[in-house]
Design an enzyme around this catalytic site. Structure first.
Site, PDB file in Angstrom:
ATOM      1  N   TYR A   1     -13.298   5.623   5.821  1.00 14.81           N
ATOM      2  CA  TYR A   1     -13.026   7.058   5.790  1.00 14.81           C
ATOM      3  C   TYR A   1     -13.266   7.653   4.410  1.00 14.81           C
ATOM      4  O   TYR A   1     -12.839   7.111   3.404  1.00 14.81           O
ATOM      5  CB  TYR A   1     -11.584   7.328   6.217  1.00 14.81           C
ATOM      6  CG  TYR A   1     -11.274   6.952   7.636  1.00 14.81           C
ATOM      7  CD1 TYR A   1     -11.967   7.518   8.697  1.00 14.81           C
ATOM      8  CD2 TYR A   1     -10.286   6.017   7.916  1.00 14.81           C
ATOM      9  CE1 TYR A   1     -11.683   7.170  10.012  1.00 14.81           C
ATOM     10  CE2 TYR A   1      -9.978   5.661   9.223  1.00 14.81           C
ATOM     11  CZ  TYR A   1     -10.688   6.243  10.263  1.00 14.81           C
ATOM     12  OH  TYR A   1     -10.403   5.889  11.559  1.00 14.81           O
TER      13      TYR A   1
ATOM     14  N   LYS B   1      18.385  -9.965   2.817  1.00 13.52           N
ATOM     15  CA  LYS B   1      18.279  -8.637   3.408  1.00 13.52           C
ATOM     16  C   LYS B   1      16.820  -8.336   3.746  1.00 13.52           C
ATOM     17  O   LYS B   1      15.900  -9.023   3.300  1.00 13.52           O
ATOM     18  CB  LYS B   1      18.816  -7.587   2.435  1.00 13.52           C
ATOM     19  CG  LYS B   1      18.013  -7.472   1.152  1.00 13.52           C
ATOM     20  CD  LYS B   1      18.587  -6.434   0.210  1.00 13.52           C
ATOM     21  CE  LYS B   1      17.738  -6.319  -1.058  1.00 13.52           C
ATOM     22  NZ  LYS B   1      18.223  -5.273  -1.968  1.00 13.52           N
TER      23      LYS B   1
END
Length: 407
Positions: A282, A52
């Site tokens: 940042y 999956k």
């Protein structure tokens, strides 16, 4: 203004392969090795390789083929759409999909010979699909033994089994399997696994008393496959383990005999000398502690690297450096220290975020610790923007023959 691509000056055939810039390299020999290791632990139970979520980010179709080459008998996915993609790729092995919504395409699943997990509400829709396709559906009845997600409760289990057997008697379906899922098998000391195992045995007894003769009963996941042989029954569902990652705190992949299959790598895209106190990224939460050389690594949270994983390791030229400052959308920074002019030739050097851990190299587990998460998430979240490059795609002839002999 006319751009080159519009004038015919651009030749896509000569464009550089983007996998050279950054890639998740998937070693299919490692997948095969891990399947064989888990199959040995599970024997005589068979193995379902869980592919999956694009095989936990590793590439569902190549991984499925490698797992089958190595002796897996079944494949498992969450969604019917994932199962249909495997069928479209020509994969014909037994295949189970177990997580559905009211919009799931049960008719397509029946038509493609996909086994369908059923917790209760889906039963009438599955039967309607079987009538439409004029073909009996193959279902696995799921019982909730304590995880509290999908699956019929123990109070409603006998009713679901009874309804399913009525439809089976009408030739509309076949109850192929009975299954459940463990909640804490990755913590072997906890008693809930024993409680779930007892509940699962009780559910099997109820179903068999009602006339169910399942081909497979399955409960064990990767940690239970490795630590609880009493949970193996006829089939084990292994996900994390086939990708070479450990489900246990305090036990490494190597200690379990597993080989991590994914290496996430790129190239150092810039080196520059900066003064003492230079802020990085940042928020400027990191500043250099002296004159230094910063290296730019062109992967970020758009590529699936967790934004919160400051301190995650990056190996360049045989040395591992922590990420400094905030991880941005497309890039992150490492501090090489006082390496001299232009990073002493490190521009364009290979930068490995994680791999198989050889020579004390960085691993997905290291990044999981930096991000405060689990190794499952680190590999699964690597985004489609990062090209996958598969190595060792061809299985050795002896492996293929062994898999065929086990089928």
């Amino acid at each position: 203004m006319t751009y080159p691509a519009a004038t015919g000056d651009f030749d896509a055939a000569t464009a550089q392969d983007p996998r050279n810039e950054r890639s998740a390299v998937i070693d299919l020999d490692a997948i095969r090795h891990n399947v064989r290791r888990l199959a040995a632990a599970a024997s005589p139970a068979k193995v379902m390789a869980v592919v999956k979520a694009d095989a936990y980010g590793h590439g569902a179709v190549p991984v499925a083929r490698a797992a089958l080459d190595a002796g897996a008998s079944w494949l498992g996915v969450a969604h019917i759409s994932e199962a249909l993609a495997l069928r479209a790729a020509g994969i014909e092995a037994p295949l189970l999909a177990w997580l559905h919504t009211t919009e799931s395409n049960f008719s397509a699943a029946v038509a493609a010979g996909v086994d369908i997990g059923c917790s209760g509400w889906e039963l009438d829709r599955i039967v309607a699909a079987a009538r439409e396709q004029e073909r009996p559906a193959r279902i696995h009845l799921k019982v909730d033994t304590g995880l509290g997600r999908n699956g019929a409760t123990l109070d409603t289990w006998d009713h679901l089994v009874g309804e399913a057997m009525e439809y089976q008697d009408q030739g509309l379906l076949r109850v192929v399997g009975i299954f459940s899922h463990l909640a804490v098998a990755d913590e072997p000391e906890r008693p809930e696994t024993d409680q779930q195992l007892a509940a699962f045995r009780e559910a099997i007894a109820v179903a068999e008393d009602a006339g169910v003769d399942p081909e497979v009963r399955h409960l064990a996941n990767t940690p239970a496959t490795l630590s609880r042989p009493d949970t193996h029954f006829d089939l084990v569902r292994v996900g994390l383990g086939i990708y070479g990652l450990s489900p246990f705190d305090g036990q490494t992949s190597a200690e379990l005999g597993l080989r991590p299959a994914m290496t996430l790598r790129t190239l150092v895209s810039q080196c520059k000398e900066v003064p003492d106190g230079q802020g990085v990224s940042y928020g400027l939460h990191y500043r250099t502690s002296g004159p230094s050389t910063l290296g730019l690594i062109p992967l970020g949270y758009a590529d699936g690297v967790p934004r919160v994983a400051t301190g995650g390791p990056v190996r360049v030229a045989g040395k591992t450096y922590p990420v400094v400052g905030r991880i941005a959308m497309d890039q992150m920074v490492i501090d090489f220290g006082g390496t001299g002019p232009a990073g002493a030739g490190l521009l364009g050097a290979e930068a490995e975020l994680f791999g198989d851990g050889a020579d004390a190299g960085p691993t997905a587990d290291d990044w999981a610790r930096a991000a405060g998460t689990i190794n499952y998430e680190i590999v699964t979240r690597i985004s489609p923007r990062v090209p996958r490059r598969f190595i060792n795609e061809e299985a050795p002839a002896a492996v293929v023959q062994s898999a065929e002999g086990a089928a």
